[in-house]
Motif scaffolding. Structure first.
Motif, short mmCIF file in Angstrom:
data_model
loop_
_atom_site.label_atom_id
_atom_site.label_comp_id
_atom_site.label_asym_id
_atom_site.label_seq_id
_atom_site.Cartn_x
_atom_site.Cartn_y
_atom_site.Cartn_z
N SER A 163 0.81 -1.21 0.00
CA SER A 163 0.00 0.00 0.00
C SER A 163 0.85 1.26 0.00
O SER A 163 0.39 2.33 -0.42
N MET A 164 2.10 1.18 0.46
CA MET A 164 2.96 2.35 0.50
C MET A 164 3.36 2.82 -0.90
O MET A 164 3.78 3.97 -1.07
N VAL A 165 3.26 1.93 -1.87
CA VAL A 165 3.52 2.32 -3.25
C VAL A 165 2.24 2.15 -4.08
O VAL A 165 2.29 1.95 -5.29
N ASP A 166 1.11 2.26 -3.39
CA ASP A 166 -0.21 2.33 -4.03
C ASP A 166 -0.56 1.12 -4.88
O ASP A 166 -1.36 1.22 -5.80
N LEU A 167 0.02 -0.03 -4.56
CA LEU A 167 -0.34 -1.25 -5.28
C LEU A 167 -1.78 -1.61 -4.97
O LEU A 167 -2.19 -1.57 -3.80
N PRO A 168 -2.57 -1.94 -5.98
CA PRO A 168 -3.98 -2.26 -5.74
C PRO A 168 -4.15 -3.50 -4.88
O PRO A 168 -3.31 -4.41 -4.90
N VAL A 169 -5.25 -3.53 -4.15
CA VAL A 169 -5.55 -4.67 -3.29
C VAL A 169 -5.91 -5.87 -4.18
O VAL A 169 -6.65 -5.75 -5.15
N THR A 170 -5.35 -7.04 -3.82
CA THR A 170 -5.65 -8.26 -4.56
C THR A 170 -6.78 -9.01 -3.86
O THR A 170 -7.17 -8.69 -2.74
N ASP A 171 -7.29 -10.04 -4.52
CA ASP A 171 -8.37 -10.85 -3.93
C ASP A 171 -7.91 -11.48 -2.62
O ASP A 171 -8.68 -11.62 -1.67
#
Length: 201
Positions: free
Chosen positions: A190-198
């Protein structure tokens, strides 16, 4: 965001919120991309909970040094880019990236396109906060959106947008899913704005 010599050691030290205590001339010769004195990178705080549509940027503080200045008495144009690259690595370091593991696995970030808007002068001794957000508009591309904010008056000194990718150094081509590869090498996506996975939802 191409890999630079000595990057692993530099990022490791900066991830601890300090500048390496070593001879400046030697460091600049070995790592000419390294920008001015840098404080601890951090997520900006807000009184409201950030949404997925408007994530809070990562912030890295930089103090302008004498060797950042050109003959006009202000920061030279190319140095704004160096500030931006440095701030990206701080964000990735604090997200838990191991540069050694990334390199050992045969991956390296590469720059695809860069645009910079120069809006206000920066002078010797000025302090700026470089705010960084990451977006993932297509599988092979990571969009990095950054702004350099002058702390004395809140003026936006520069805005930078970069399109980057991850190169497979064995195959000499971009990986098909940059976000998925980045996720393998960071502990705090989340610190590099990676989208949430299932799996994370």
């Amino acid at each position: 965001m191409a890999m630079m010599p000595g990057l692993a050691a530099q990022v490791g030290a900066l991830g601890q919120g300090r500048v390496c205590a070593r001879d400046t001339a030697t460091a600049r010769a070995a790592e000419p991309w390294r920008p001015a004195l840098v404080g601890t990178g951090q997520r900006l705080h807000s009184t409201t909970t950030p949404t997925t549509e408007t994530p809070m940027p990562h912030s890295t503080r930089i103090t302008i040094r004498s060797d950042d200045i050109d003959s006009n008495g202000h920061v030279r144009a190319s140095q704004y880019y160096n500030y931006a690259v440095h701030a990206r690595w701080i964000a990735l370091s604090q997200a838990g990236l191991s540069v050694k593991q990334l390199a050992a696995a045969g991956f390296s970030p590469v720059e695809l396109d860069v645009s910079i808007r120069y809006l206000h002068e920066l002078m010797l001794g000025d302090e700026i906060d470089v705010n960084t957000r990451f977006e993932y508009p297509s599988p092979k591309v990571v969009k990095v959106i950054q702004s350099a904010i002058r702390r004395s008056d809140g003026a936006v000194a520069a805005e930078l947008i970069s399109l980057t990718g991850l190169m497979n150094l064995t195959e000499r081509k971009l990986v098909d899913n940059a976000a998925a590869v980045w996720r393998r090498f960071v502990r705090h996506p989340s610190m590099v704005d990676l989208p949430v996975t299932d799996e994370q939802s």
